[in-house]
Motif scaffolding. Structure first.
Motif, PDB file in Angstrom:
ATOM      1  N   UNK A   1      -2.305   4.539  -8.503  1.00 55.15           N
ATOM      2  CA  UNK A   1      -2.767   3.765  -7.341  1.00 55.15           C
ATOM      3  C   UNK A   1      -3.530   2.518  -7.807  1.00 55.15           C
ATOM      4  N   UNK A   2      -4.400   2.687  -8.786  1.00 57.01           N
ATOM      5  CA  UNK A   2      -5.172   1.533  -9.289  1.00 57.01           C
ATOM      6  C   UNK A   2      -4.242   0.439  -9.815  1.00 57.01           C
ATOM      7  N   UNK A   3      -3.215   0.862 -10.579  1.00 55.97           N
ATOM      8  CA  UNK A   3      -2.290  -0.142 -11.137  1.00 55.97           C
ATOM      9  C   UNK A   3      -1.620  -0.935 -10.016  1.00 55.97           C
TER      10      UNK A   3
ATOM     11  N   UNK B   1       0.850  -1.204   0.000  1.00 54.07           N
ATOM     12  CA  UNK B   1       0.000   0.000   0.000  1.00 54.07           C
ATOM     13  C   UNK B   1       0.884   1.251   0.000  1.00 54.07           C
ATOM     14  N   UNK B   2       1.928   1.258   0.823  1.00 57.32           N
ATOM     15  CA  UNK B   2       2.811   2.423   0.907  1.00 57.32           C
ATOM     16  C   UNK B   2       3.443   2.717  -0.450  1.00 57.32           C
ATOM     17  N   UNK B   3       3.894   1.669  -1.112  1.00 55.24           N
ATOM     18  CA  UNK B   3       4.586   1.892  -2.398  1.00 55.24           C
ATOM     19  C   UNK B   3       3.620   2.319  -3.498  1.00 55.24           C
ATOM     20  N   UNK B   4       2.361   1.934  -3.381  1.00 54.39           N
ATOM     21  CA  UNK B   4       1.342   2.438  -4.323  1.00 54.39           C
ATOM     22  C   UNK B   4       1.213   3.958  -4.173  1.00 54.39           C
ATOM     23  N   UNK B   5       1.165   4.414  -2.935  1.00 54.17           N
ATOM     24  CA  UNK B   5       0.985   5.852  -2.678  1.00 54.17           C
ATOM     25  C   UNK B   5       2.252   6.614  -3.055  1.00 54.17           C
TER      26      UNK B   5
ATOM     27  N   UNK C   1      -9.960 -10.190  -0.323  1.00 55.95           N
ATOM     28  CA  UNK C   1      -8.725  -9.424  -0.058  1.00 55.95           C
ATOM     29  C   UNK C   1      -9.084  -8.050   0.519  1.00 55.95           C
ATOM     30  N   UNK C   2     -10.072  -7.406  -0.074  1.00 63.21           N
ATOM     31  CA  UNK C   2     -10.485  -6.093   0.448  1.00 63.21           C
ATOM     32  C   UNK C   2     -10.889  -6.229   1.917  1.00 63.21           C
ATOM     33  N   UNK C   3     -11.627  -7.256   2.234  1.00 63.59           N
ATOM     34  CA  UNK C   3     -12.072  -7.440   3.629  1.00 63.59           C
ATOM     35  C   UNK C   3     -10.890  -7.693   4.574  1.00 63.59           C
ATOM     36  N   UNK C   4      -9.853  -8.349   4.035  1.00 60.15           N
ATOM     37  CA  UNK C   4      -8.670  -8.595   4.882  1.00 60.15           C
ATOM     38  C   UNK C   4      -8.035  -7.271   5.334  1.00 60.15           C
ATOM     39  N   UNK C   5      -8.230  -6.222   4.538  1.00 58.21           N
ATOM     40  CA  UNK C   5      -7.619  -4.923   4.863  1.00 58.21           C
ATOM     41  C   UNK C   5      -8.488  -4.067   5.800  1.00 58.21           C
ATOM     42  N   UNK C   6      -9.628  -4.597   6.233  1.00 53.88           N
ATOM     43  CA  UNK C   6     -10.449  -3.827   7.181  1.00 53.88           C
ATOM     44  C   UNK C   6      -9.626  -3.542   8.444  1.00 53.88           C
TER      45      UNK C   6
ATOM     46  N   UNK D   1      -2.092  -4.996  -9.040  1.00 57.63           N
ATOM     47  CA  UNK D   1      -0.959  -5.935  -8.843  1.00 57.63           C
ATOM     48  C   UNK D   1      -0.974  -6.521  -7.434  1.00 57.63           C
ATOM     49  N   UNK D   2      -1.449  -5.752  -6.476  1.00 60.37           N
ATOM     50  CA  UNK D   2      -1.487  -6.199  -5.080  1.00 60.37           C
ATOM     51  C   UNK D   2      -2.641  -7.145  -4.793  1.00 60.37           C
TER      52      UNK D   2
END
Ligand code: GLY
Ligand code: MN
Ligand code: MN
Length: 487
Positions: free
Chosen positions: A333-335, A301-305, A435-440, A339-340
């Motif tokens: 960010x989307x790209x 996430x950090x490297x996306x930003x 995966x999205x839920x894992x990031x809650x 990939x993530x």
């Protein structure tokens, strides 16, 4: 000619009063170029001393920004006048009662302020009408206009007897705003210095962060550092020091959520803090792990930003439209999130469906100067987008050399956005639900730099560790320095 300046003494920055003389000169040049009569006089009213609610407890006075830009006066209750044709400038000081000296200290004569602020003449406020009448000011140009971020109005100067003068409340505001948008060399030097002070404070905080501290300990460290090392008595806004899920709350740190959570091992910490000096702001965000080591997910996430931040800074130059930079950050960010493993589908389709808004609901950045969210983002003729995300941009115009603007992309996991999206047939297909839920509860990452637009590109005024390896190294240094020395 003396060289008066503002400073808090040794180790702090000496702001030359010529900075304000140059601002006044630029304003007069601009007004004359717009066809304003040389006999017109700009009349500005400085800020008033305020008390808390119904009490006599005085708030620490901070000058109104247009007045500060023109005169750099640190005391309340002043007026200022500038003759457009000659550029001649007057300040009008409040006439203080003798008792003032008992409670507040010396009562300074006009000559004191004349030398301090380097204007041609200083008189008392009660002489304002007489001085303007003698000048035969035609018309008085007063400041009236709407701030495009807050929607609030700058109200025109008023004094007893003003009805006897011809006034124009239209012409001044847009011209003064345009002057403020483009920074002079003296303003850039000052903004760069405040940025250095804030950057050093961010590094000091980064070295101290560890599990068990409270968020407010880091806020306190930042504020102490910029005041003790730079004489920065004000911060440019309330510090946002959020750990864990709080790092996803964009304006965390307010009275109802006062930076009071304890930092836990494994979480992220987001520090959005900026000092201010002589009214000039800085606005920096650093995001990093509480324990000093990024997990694989935090790093992704950090490297996306960071990639979004860097792509924007590399693309910035005069003529580039700021909303296009917002879109560039979103695409980058989307790209990375594709990939993530958080997203699926085509980037163009996600852009059209406004998927990036789910992760970055705010604008990419805003003009910065005397105000942290500085004036001038939407001059006449530039409309605000109605698209999700883009409508929160505080600047909709093309970049010009001399602008200072923040570059602050972010990725946040906000239940209030992601849960409805997971149930929305237009958005759900793009989201990898498990995966999205894992990031809650992950919180968020924002990387915010203050960037000058140069004639050929951009120059980053912010100087803090940004690469993952650099952050981990600096945090490790902080840990070693804090370890007890064993005999
Ligand atoms: N700290 C407020 C902002 O980043 O705009
Ligand atoms: Mn900020
Ligand atoms: Mn900002």
């Amino acid at each position: 000619m003396s060289h008066a300046h503002f400073s808090l003494g040794p180790g702090t920055y000496a702001v030359p009063m010529s900075l304000h003389a140059e601002n006044r000169r630029r304003l007069c040049d601009r007004l004359r170029a717009r066809g304003v009569a040389p006999g017109a006089v700009v009349l500005l009213q400085g800020g008033e001393q305020r008390c808390e609610y119904d009490t006599d407890r005085e708030e620490l006075f901070k000058q109104e920004s247009f007045f500060q830009w023109a005169f750099g006066v640190k005391e309340p209750g002043f007026f200022g006048a500038i003759e457009v044709g000659s550029g001649r400038s007057w300040l009008f000081a409040p006439r203080l009662p003798a008792e003032w000296a008992v409670w507040m200290g010396a009562i300074h004569p006009p000559e004191h302020f004349r030398a301090l602020y380097e204007v041609e003449e200083v008189r008392f406020v009660d002489e304002l009408a007489a001085v303007l009448a003698k000048l035969d000011a035609k018309p008085l140009l007063r400041l009236r206009g709407r701030n495009t971020d807050s929607g609030s109005w700058a109200e025109p100067a008023g004094f007893e007897g003003i009805e006897k003068f011809a006034t124009d409340d239209e012409v001044l505001h847009p011209e003064m705003v345009e002057c403020r948008v483009i920074k002079t060399a003296a303003e850039i030097e000052l903004l760069a210095w405040v940025n250095e002070v804030s950057s050093a404070a961010h590094v000091a905080v980064m070295k101290k962060v560890r599990p068990g501290l409270s968020e407010y300990h880091l806020e306190a460290d930042f504020l102490h550092h910029v005041y003790a090392n730079g004489g920065c008595r004000f911060s440019a806004y309330t510090c946002i020091c959020g750990c864990g899920p709080n790092s996803a709350t964009l304006h965390y740190g307010h009275a109802g959520a006062p930076n009071d959570r304890v930092l836990r091992d494994g979480e992220l910490f987001l520090n959005d803090s900026g000092a201010e000096y002589h009214g000039y702001a800085s606005d920096i965000t650093c995001s990093y792990p509480v324990n000093g080591r990024f997990t694989a997910e935090q790093r992704m996430v950090y490297e996306a930003v960071l990639a979004a931040n860097r792509a924007v800074q590399a693309a910035m130059k005069p003529g580039v439209a700021w909303p296009d930079m917002h879109r560039l950050a979103e695409r980058t960010i989307l790209q990375h999130l594709l990939r993530g493993g958080l997203l699926r589908g085509e980037v163009d389709a996600m852009m059209a469906a406004r998927v990036p808004y789910l992760f970055m609901p705010h604008g990419l950045g805003h003009l910065m100067g005397l105000d942290v969210h500085d004036v001038g983002g939407y001059p006449a003729g530039i409309e605000r987008s109605t698209e999700l995300g883009l409508k929160s941009l505080r600047c909709g115009r093309p970049l010009e050399a001399g602008m200072v603007i923040t570059v602050e992309p972010g990725v946040y996991f906000v239940d209030a956005l992601l849960e409805p999206a997971l149930g929305d047939p237009k958005l759900k297909p793009f989201l990898v639900e498990d995966v999205v839920r894992r990031f809650r509860g992950f919180g968020g990452v924002r990387i915010e730099d203050d960037v000058l637009v140069t004639p050929t590109g951009s120059r980053n005024l912010t100087n803090v560790p940004r690469e993952v390896d650099d952050i981990e190294r600096v945090m490790a240094e902080g840990r070693r320095a804090a370890e007890p020395v064993l005999a």
